[in-house]
Design a protein around this motif. Structure first.
Motif, PDB file in Angstrom:
ATOM      1  N   SER A  86      10.870   7.097  -7.207  1.00 10.60           N
ATOM      2  CA  SER A  86       9.836   7.217  -5.727  1.00 10.60           C
ATOM      3  C   SER A  86       9.365   5.748  -5.708  1.00 10.60           C
ATOM      4  N   TYR A  87       8.637   5.857  -4.229  1.00 12.55           N
ATOM      5  CA  TYR A  87       8.880   4.723  -3.288  1.00 12.55           C
ATOM      6  C   TYR A  87       7.463   3.680  -4.501  1.00 12.55           C
ATOM      7  N   THR A  88       6.454   4.373  -5.653  1.00 11.06           N
ATOM      8  CA  THR A  88       6.042   3.727  -6.421  1.00 11.06           C
ATOM      9  C   THR A  88       5.770   2.982  -8.069  1.00 11.06           C
ATOM     10  N   SER A  89       7.334   3.937  -8.048  1.00  9.22           N
ATOM     11  CA  SER A  89       8.070   3.318  -9.063  1.00  9.22           C
ATOM     12  C   SER A  89       8.261   1.685  -9.639  1.00  9.22           C
ATOM     13  N   ARG A  90       7.954   1.395  -8.950  1.00  5.66           N
ATOM     14  CA  ARG A  90       8.279  -0.346  -8.835  1.00  5.66           C
ATOM     15  C   ARG A  90       8.055  -1.004  -9.161  1.00  5.66           C
ATOM     16  N   ALA A  91       6.397   0.046  -9.411  1.00  8.81           N
ATOM     17  CA  ALA A  91       5.100  -0.753 -10.452  1.00  8.81           C
ATOM     18  C   ALA A  91       4.421  -0.238 -11.176  1.00  8.81           C
ATOM     19  N   THR A  92       3.598  -0.264 -11.444  1.00  8.25           N
ATOM     20  CA  THR A  92       2.494  -0.365 -12.711  1.00  8.25           C
ATOM     21  C   THR A  92       1.047  -0.123 -12.800  1.00  8.25           C
ATOM     22  N   ASP A  93       0.961  -1.269 -11.335  1.00 11.32           N
ATOM     23  CA  ASP A  93      -0.703  -1.880 -11.270  1.00 11.32           C
ATOM     24  C   ASP A  93      -1.640  -0.838 -10.302  1.00 11.32           C
ATOM     25  N   TRP A  94      -1.200   0.149  -9.793  1.00  9.05           N
ATOM     26  CA  TRP A  94      -1.332   0.720  -8.435  1.00  9.05           C
ATOM     27  C   TRP A  94      -3.367   1.643  -9.270  1.00  9.05           C
ATOM     28  N   GLN A  95      -3.586   0.629  -7.850  1.00 13.23           N
ATOM     29  CA  GLN A  95      -4.817   1.238  -7.631  1.00 13.23           C
ATOM     30  C   GLN A  95      -5.328   2.482  -6.536  1.00 13.23           C
TER      31      GLN A  95
ATOM     32  N   PHE B 203       0.876  -1.110  -0.083  1.00 15.81           N
ATOM     33  CA  PHE B 203      -0.241  -0.184  -0.062  1.00 15.81           C
ATOM     34  C   PHE B 203       0.686   1.227   0.171  1.00 15.81           C
ATOM     35  N   TYR B 204       0.080   2.676  -0.103  1.00 20.24           N
ATOM     36  CA  TYR B 204       0.893   3.826  -0.535  1.00 20.24           C
ATOM     37  C   TYR B 204       0.135   4.743   0.389  1.00 20.24           C
ATOM     38  N   ILE B 205       0.167   5.275   0.552  1.00 21.43           N
ATOM     39  CA  ILE B 205      -0.152   6.752   1.254  1.00 21.43           C
ATOM     40  C   ILE B 205      -0.064   8.379   0.824  1.00 21.43           C
ATOM     41  N   GLY B 206      -0.622   8.884  -0.065  1.00 24.75           N
ATOM     42  CA  GLY B 206      -0.503  10.265   0.296  1.00 24.75           C
ATOM     43  C   GLY B 206      -2.125  11.020  -0.444  1.00 24.75           C
TER      44      GLY B 206
END
Length: 73
Positions: free
Chosen positions: A38-47, A15-18
């Motif tokens: 960034s932390y979220t650059s490790r994946a491309t399927d964020w929902q 999970f990521y909080i922003g």
């Protein structure tokens, strides 16, 4: 108006909080790796998992910080 959000990646099982002013644009930025280090650059399927809309920027930052502190505990 600002939004506090929690996004989830099944690829990472994380999970990521922003918080942001434009959640639709921000989700695209997370999924296209616009910020390479960034932390979220490790994946491309964020929902979007959860969101709180219609906050002023100050409220959004306070809620974001509070959620991040809770996650650490």
């Amino acid at each position: 108006m600002a939004t506090v959000y929690v996004i989830y990646s099944s690829e990472l099982d994380k999970f990521y909080i922003g918080s942001c002013l434009d959640i639709d644009l921000r989700l695209v930025q997370h999924n296209t790796r616009e910020y390479l280090n960034s932390y979220t650059s490790r994946a491309t399927d964020w929902q979007i998992y959860f969101r709180i809309d219609r906050l002023n920027s100050d409220q959004a930052r306070k809620i974001e910080k509070h959620l991040k502190r809770m996650k650490s505990r």
